[in-house]
Design a protein around this motif. Structure first.
Motif, PDB file in Angstrom:
ATOM      1  N   ASN A 119       1.210   6.979  -6.517  1.00  0.00           N
ATOM      2  CA  ASN A 119       0.010   7.968  -6.981  1.00  0.00           C
ATOM      3  C   ASN A 119       0.601   9.792  -6.620  1.00  0.00           C
ATOM      4  OD1 ASN A 119      -2.387   6.314  -7.798  1.00  0.00           O
ATOM      5  ND2 ASN A 119      -1.668   5.644  -6.126  1.00  0.00           N
TER       6      ASN A 119
ATOM      7  N   LYS B  31       0.853  -1.011  -0.162  1.00  0.00           N
ATOM      8  CA  LYS B  31      -0.018   0.070   0.021  1.00  0.00           C
ATOM      9  C   LYS B  31       0.906   1.750   0.084  1.00  0.00           C
ATOM     10  CE  LYS B  31      -4.185  -1.772   1.939  1.00  0.00           C
ATOM     11  NZ  LYS B  31      -5.108  -1.639   3.276  1.00  0.00           N
TER      12      LYS B  31
ATOM     13  N   CYS C 166       1.604  14.006   2.319  1.00  0.00           N
ATOM     14  CA  CYS C 166       0.703  13.326   1.399  1.00  0.00           C
ATOM     15  C   CYS C 166      -0.665  14.334   2.079  1.00  0.00           C
ATOM     16  CB  CYS C 166       0.643  12.037   1.132  1.00  0.00           C
ATOM     17  SG  CYS C 166       2.107  11.511   0.220  1.00  0.00           S
ATOM     18  N   ASP C 167      -0.616  13.805   3.489  1.00  0.00           N
ATOM     19  CA  ASP C 167      -2.273  14.058   4.203  1.00  0.00           C
ATOM     20  C   ASP C 167      -1.962  15.359   4.610  1.00  0.00           C
ATOM     21  OD1 ASP C 167      -2.466  11.005   3.875  1.00  0.00           O
ATOM     22  OD2 ASP C 167      -2.465  11.007   6.155  1.00  0.00           O
TER      23      ASP C 167
ATOM     24  N   TRP D 222       3.764   9.711   4.163  1.00  0.00           N
ATOM     25  CA  TRP D 222       2.369   9.604   4.065  1.00  0.00           C
ATOM     26  C   TRP D 222       1.143  10.777   5.149  1.00  0.00           C
ATOM     27  CZ3 TRP D 222       0.781   4.070   3.210  1.00  0.00           C
ATOM     28  CH2 TRP D 222      -1.293   3.858   2.600  1.00  0.00           C
TER      29      TRP D 222
ATOM     30  N   ASN E 238       1.911   2.253  -3.166  1.00  0.00           N
ATOM     31  CA  ASN E 238       0.898   2.705  -4.244  1.00  0.00           C
ATOM     32  C   ASN E 238       0.806   4.482  -3.675  1.00  0.00           C
ATOM     33  OD1 ASN E 238      -2.258   2.658  -4.493  1.00  0.00           O
ATOM     34  ND2 ASN E 238      -1.304   2.146  -5.750  1.00  0.00           N
ATOM     35  N   LYS E 239       1.144   4.286  -2.036  1.00  0.00           N
ATOM     36  CA  LYS E 239       0.640   5.686  -1.774  1.00  0.00           C
ATOM     37  C   LYS E 239       2.050   6.539  -2.558  1.00  0.00           C
ATOM     38  CE  LYS E 239      -1.092   8.086   0.674  1.00  0.00           C
ATOM     39  NZ  LYS E 239      -2.096   8.885   0.624  1.00  0.00           N
TER      40      LYS E 239
END
Length: 725
Positions: free
Chosen positions: A588, A581, A658-659, A654, A584-585
RNA sequence: GCGCGGUUAGCUCAGUGGUAGAGCAUUCGCUUGACGUGCGAAGGGUCAUAGGUUCGAAUCCUAUACCGCGCACCA
């Protein structure tokens, strides 16, 4: 070729292609790196060619690859030497087993033919192992692949043997050693495994010779009474004080044997009186030697009773003999009682057959000169264990170490560089005429005209493994000069003494240097239930299956994610899913950044400067977090806290990037005043993150890197490691 | 017998003197254009037990229990 973000991330395709690209570029070979940095060397703990790699190897290889990749990015001439170990007894056994399935027996084939089969096996499994490492992404220098039985390696082994012999540290002697009658060879004490076993304690009456009455001795092995040559008691045991010096008539053998006193006897055990079998018990051998007792070899190398056991028992297997002896003693009413008794029995670490101590003519390496040096290297912090506590295991073994039985009576391995005079063949073994030489002597020094015969025996496989850190580099004198000593050794705890300690003293003897500075002892991987992973139990997992399922990056991620400083880690496959996962993060998030950045002002991958007065709150925050991530990752890898480093990076990428930041960036990109700077920051965070993550998950990071709009770009594998400020 | 680890959420593990954390799993809500391999939120732990030190302990000390490992014994 640039990454294609129109598709989801496909590890299989990317990994194969990327690994080929690395190989083609040649960066695994430090000679082909442009850098003039200091060398950094790791030698792989050579996996045994017994079969394919398991999870422990995968973890270990990942750890080493993380270090090598980081150092390479730091500009060091990073060299990771791959290779495999011939693994004497272990490999001989698996080949023997596989041949038996075809109905072929080793002794029918003969030594030469059998060894051909072993070489075939080695070729097959050696290559499987190296392929597995490649699949995992290991950046080893394959041009320097070594095998412990390469001709060059064999030469070094022979020379070291000759060196020790010349020094008087290798000697030949008949002594009670541990014998595996299934493998038909001697073993060293480190090659024994102890198994808790329920058995009996038999109390046997031994009639006194001069007077009526008897003594009672307790034993777990009644059959060995056939080889008894004394009964021993503690000198201060008042119960038997008046009997010491008298004699016993040994039942079944009708032998008159003395009652002796020895301080090694414990008064509390059994009856306080012990039967002494100098040929088939280590302690009894010592007692026998001190008291000059006769030695009766009642058990042969084949595990069967010998002629000396008496006609009633000759040819019986040990267990059969035990039954028969007990029967006989019962018949003669000489068994006083039988108690249940549970104790540890020693078994062969390769086939788990019961070990039989027996006198045997073997070669030994003296430890009293070598062991103290190896101890000093660690207690003086020249060699440092991580975690530190493992040095206890190392030091305590060296403190009480006995001379090393280095000869083995198997076929697969380094033949001893010992040459016998063929004309003196009829002499008894201990009078044999031999000479030690790393090469076959041109002329026999004894009879001047025979063709000398090389010893049939081979060396303990660990004797050659002990030379690994320098022997692998000594194929080429320049390599040795440049890359030795190595920096870090990463290995499993079960070979701390078997291998690590022996490498240290061997290196100190032959190179005058320590072989490595740091020793990482990684966790042992257990199943979720806490069982050992093993093929025979069906609890093992093949890393290749995981790589096929999740990809090499996710597998590496999963392993390191769990690799904290515990001595065990219970296998949790979920962590690989987390890894998948995460990839994948990354994929993307990278797509997002690249879509928004396209032609940014960034021209190099070096640290850009951002004027602080123009930064938004989100900008400042993420840049600060990035700086911390750089420092933290570096620190954690240097301290070998790989799991921690990865957890922190995961959290940073993450959640912080990202967030939080990516969401803020979406708004900032709509503001013309902020757009360019936001683009630059996005790209900067991404490039730096890829660098930091590369040692852990090399494939996906390299793939994303290939798409970055940066001029003067090299492959990520040799890009510069982010600098601490 | 000696030594070394471990015992924290259902699972795998972090934390290591100052209001309990992550991943996975569970529940609820989101077809917002990087990602549903996702986003947001929630539930869930008297941190093995008993003492002690401390203003304060999951965290330090001492015992105990259980699990695992190593060494010794293995007559």
């Amino acid at each position: 070729m640039a990454a294609d973000f129109s598709k989801p991330y496909d590890p299989k395709e990317v990994e194969n292609r990327t690994y080929q690209a690395w190989l083609k570029a040649g960066y695994f070979n430090p000679d082909k790196l442009k850098t003039k940095g200091k060398p950094y060397t790791i030698v792989i703990p050579p996996p045994n060619v017994t079969g394919s790699l398991h999870m422990g190897h995968a973890l270990n290889a990942t750890i080493q690859d993380i270090l090598i990749r980081k150092k390479r990015m730091e500009g060091r001439r990073a060299l990771w030497i791959p290779g495999t170990d011939h693994a004497g007894i272990a490999t001989q056994n698996v080949v023997e087993k596989s041949l038996r399935k075809e109905g072929i027996f080793r002794h029918e084939l003969g030594r030469e033919k059998f060894l051909e089969k072993v070489w075939e096996w080695k070729e097959k499994y050696g290559n499987i192992i190296l392929d597995q490492l490649k699949k995992l992404g290991a950046s080893c220098d394959w041009s320097r692949t070594r095998f412990t039985m390469d001709p060059e390696y064999q030469k070094i082994v022979a020379e070291t043997f000759a060196h020790y012999f010349k020094k008087g540290w290798i000697y030949r002697k008949e002594r009670v050693i541990s014998w595996c009658y299934r493998c038909r060879t001697s073993l060293s004490d480190l090659e024994l495994e102890y198994q808790e076993t329920k058995g009996n304690l038999w109390f046997i009456k031994y009639p006194l010779a001069e007077t009526t009455g008897h003594m009672v001795v307790a034993t777990t092995r009644p059959e060995t009474m056939l080889g008894d040559s004394a009964v021993a008691v503690h000198p201060k045991d008042e119960r038997y004080a008046n009997l010491v010096g008298q004699f016993i008539i040994l039942p079944l053998q009708n032998r008159k044997i003395p009652i002796i006193a020895d301080r090694k006897i414990e008064k509390e055990f059994g009856t306080g009186a012990v039967k002494v079998t100098p040929a088939h018990d280590m302690l009894d051998a010592e007692i026998g030697a001190d008291h000059n007792l006769a030695i009766y070899k009642i058990i042969g190398p084949d595990g069967k009773m010998t002629k000396e056991a008496g006609s009633l028992f000759e040819g019986l297997k040990i267990e059969e003999c035990r039954k028969k002896v007990v029967e006989e003693l019962k018949r003669q009413n000489l068994i006083e009682k039988v108690e249940e008794y549970s104790h540890n029995i020693s078994t062969c670490y390769r086939c788990h057959t019961l070990i039989e101590p027996m006198p045997s003519l073997q070669w030994f390496l003296k430890m009293d000169g070598l062991a103290p040096r190896a101890s000093a290297a660690v207690s003086g912090k020249k060699v440092v264990f991580h975690p530190d506590r493992w040095k206890k295991v190392y030091l305590s073994w060296l403190k009480n170490v006995k001379d090393w039985t280095i000869s083995r009576q198997i076929w697969w391995g380094h033949r001893l560089p010992v040459w016998f005079c063929a004309n003196a063949k009829n002499k008894s073994p201990d009078q044999e005429l031999f000479t030690v030489s790393s090469r076959k002597p041109k002329q026999c020094p004894f009879c001047q005209n025979c063709e000398m015969l090389q010893s049939e025996e081979v060396l303990d496989t660990w004797f050659s493994s002990a030379l690994w850190p320098f022997a692998t580099l000594q194929y080429d004198a320049r390599d040795f000069k440049k890359f030795y000593p190595t920096q870090t050794l990463s290995t499993a705890r079960d070979i701390i003494n078997l291998w690590v300690a022996r490498m240290v003293f061997s290196s100190l003897e032959f190179t005058k240097k320590i072989p490595f500075k740091d020793v990482i002892i990684h966790a042992t991987i257990l199943t979720k239930d806490g069982q050992r992973m093993s093929k025979s139990l069906g609890t093992g997992i093949d890393p290749i299956n995981l790589i096929n399922l999740y990809g090499a990056d996710a597998t590496r991620f999963g392993l390191i994610w769990q690799a904290m400083k515990n001595q065990d880690m219970h296998w949790a496959e979920e962590s690989l899913l987390a890894g998948k996962k995460f990839l994948n993060k990354i994929w993307n998030a990278s797509r997002f950044v690249l879509e928004r950045v396209e032609k940014s002002g960034l021209k190099t991958a070096a640290n850009p400067k951002f004027p602080s007065n123009k930064l938004t709150g989100a900008d400042t925050k993420i840049l600060k977090k990035l700086e911390f991530a750089v420092q933290n990752t570096d620190k954690n890898i240097e301290k070998y806290n790989f799991g921690q480093a990865l957890h922190d990076l995961y959290d940073f990428f993450w959640h912080d990037f990202c967030d939080t930041y990516l969401e803020a960036a979406k708004k900032q990109l709509e503001d013309p005043k902020l757009k360019l700077q936001t683009q630059k920051i996005l790209l900067h965070i991404l490039t730096t993150s890829l660098k930091l993550l590369h040692p852990f998950i090399p494939f996906v990071t390299e793939e994303v890197w290939s798409a970055l709009p940066i001029a003067q770009k090299q492959m990520l594998i040799i890009e510069s490691w982010p600098k601490k400020r």
